[in-house]
Design a protein around this motif. Structure first.
Motif, PDB file in Angstrom:
ATOM      1  N   PHE A 129       0.852  -1.181   0.000  1.00  0.00           N
ATOM      2  CA  PHE A 129       0.000   0.000   0.000  1.00  0.00           C
ATOM      3  C   PHE A 129       0.892   1.236   0.000  1.00  0.00           C
ATOM      4  O   PHE A 129       1.857   1.333   0.752  1.00  0.00           O
ATOM      5  CB  PHE A 129      -0.910   0.012   1.228  1.00  0.00           C
ATOM      6  N   VAL A 130       0.577   2.192  -0.873  1.00  0.00           N
ATOM      7  CA  VAL A 130       1.322   3.440  -0.964  1.00  0.00           C
ATOM      8  C   VAL A 130       0.369   4.594  -0.668  1.00  0.00           C
ATOM      9  O   VAL A 130      -0.732   4.656  -1.219  1.00  0.00           O
ATOM     10  CB  VAL A 130       1.960   3.624  -2.363  1.00  0.00           C
ATOM     11  N   GLU A 131       0.803   5.468   0.218  1.00  0.00           N
ATOM     12  CA  GLU A 131      -0.007   6.645   0.549  1.00  0.00           C
ATOM     13  C   GLU A 131      -0.088   7.589  -0.656  1.00  0.00           C
ATOM     14  O   GLU A 131       0.862   7.717  -1.430  1.00  0.00           O
ATOM     15  CB  GLU A 131       0.619   7.411   1.722  1.00  0.00           C
ATOM     16  N   GLY A 132      -1.238   8.249  -0.817  1.00  0.00           N
ATOM     17  CA  GLY A 132      -1.371   9.247  -1.871  1.00  0.00           C
ATOM     18  C   GLY A 132      -0.574  10.494  -1.531  1.00  0.00           C
ATOM     19  O   GLY A 132      -0.295  10.766  -0.360  1.00  0.00           O
ATOM     20  N   GLU A 133      -0.192  11.257  -2.539  1.00  0.00           N
ATOM     21  CA  GLU A 133       0.563  12.483  -2.280  1.00  0.00           C
ATOM     22  C   GLU A 133       0.399  13.470  -3.420  1.00  0.00           C
ATOM     23  O   GLU A 133       0.190  13.095  -4.572  1.00  0.00           O
ATOM     24  CB  GLU A 133       2.046  12.185  -2.074  1.00  0.00           C
TER      25      GLU A 133
END
Length: 282
Positions: A129-133
């Motif tokens: 899972f990758v955080e949005g930015e």
């Protein structure tokens, strides 16, 4: 008759040093009520304590001594513009400190992510899972993994610095997911740097740049030590895995590199992650 206090008594009662009171006397900022002509001892009366408190207050808000000396000569009405100016100055400093805190928190999160990447098995495909930015992208049409994105990053740095911000020294590149046969076939469509939330930029800062949002979600990834010679092999391993397992993606590769050390005089040592967002199942 008004009681007089010695310089030592004044220093003790007002929590200032004797040396400070002597210096204030020398520069004409706070002079004693009288000086003994024989001993040259300085004496102050209690009414002066009030004015010493004003000096201490102005020093507390970082007013230079030369400016305090001028302020002490003004009447109440003339002091108002000064205090309004100081309020604006402090508000600006508070805003800068809050922004600096955001930068620090952002960098701490990047270091945490870097530590996580270090623990990932090198050269093996995985999902995470990758955080949005928020990101600021600079469009390119001739940059490949053999090129030098640092030069292109200067355009992004200059744009951010004119907005009283600072460029993130971690950056990435974007290109299409394709069956490339040679590294030079990979042409970055843009390079990007991450932005802090609420960074004051227009939606289209220039013709060559754009503010975008990388969505959070599950990404299929591979990480490795940066190497021009091995780049394509790692990419193809990720590409083949996606095809063999019939993984639906959004079609863009995000290349993200982080330094393993920060000594400019040593050979580059970066860990690189290629990440591609997987389409969410309905």
């Amino acid at each position: 008759m008004r009681k007089l206090y010695s310089i030592g008594e004044v220093a003790k009662l007002n929590n200032v040093s004797i040396e400070t009171l002597r210096y204030y006397d020398r520069i004409g900022l706070f002079t004693p009520a009288s000086v003994d002509p024989t001993t040259h001892y300085r004496y102050y009366h209690e009414k002066q304590f009030f004015y010493l408190d004003i000096i201490k207050y102005l020093k507390y808000i970082d007013t230079p001594l030369y400016q305090i000396k001028e302020i002490m000569k003004k009447d109440v009405a003339e002091m108002l513009p000064f205090f309004e100016e100081q309020t604006e100055k402090i508000d600006k400093e508070i805003a800068q400190l809050r922004h600096a805190q955001k930068i620090l928190d952002h960098r701490k999160n990047q270091i945490k992510e870097q530590n996580m990447l270090v623990k990932q098995p090198r050269g093996k495909v995985y999902s995470r899972f990758v955080e949005g930015e928020e990101q600021l992208h600079l469009f390119t049409d001739d940059l490949t993994p053999y090129g030098n994105p640092d030069v292109y990053m200067r355009d992004l740095a200059l744009l951010l610095e004119t907005k009283e911000s600072v460029v993130d020294n971690f950056y990435g590149c974007v290109y299409e997911l394709k069956n490339y046969q040679a590294t030079e076939e990979i042409i970055y469509s843009s390079i990007y740097t991450s932005l802090l939330k609420d960074t004051p930029l227009p939606e289209q800062p220039t013709k060559k740049t754009s503010k975008k949002y990388m969505p959070e979600g599950q990404y299929i990834c591979i990480c490795f030590k940066w190497s021009e010679a091995c780049y394509l092999a790692y990419y193809k391993k990720l590409y083949d895995y996606i095809k063999q397992h019939h993984i639906s993606t959004e079609g863009m590769v995000f290349e993200f590199s982080l330094p393993n050390r920060y000594f400019s005089y040593e050979e580059d040592d970066f860990i690189t992650e290629l990440r591609i967002k997987m389409k969410e199942e309905n």
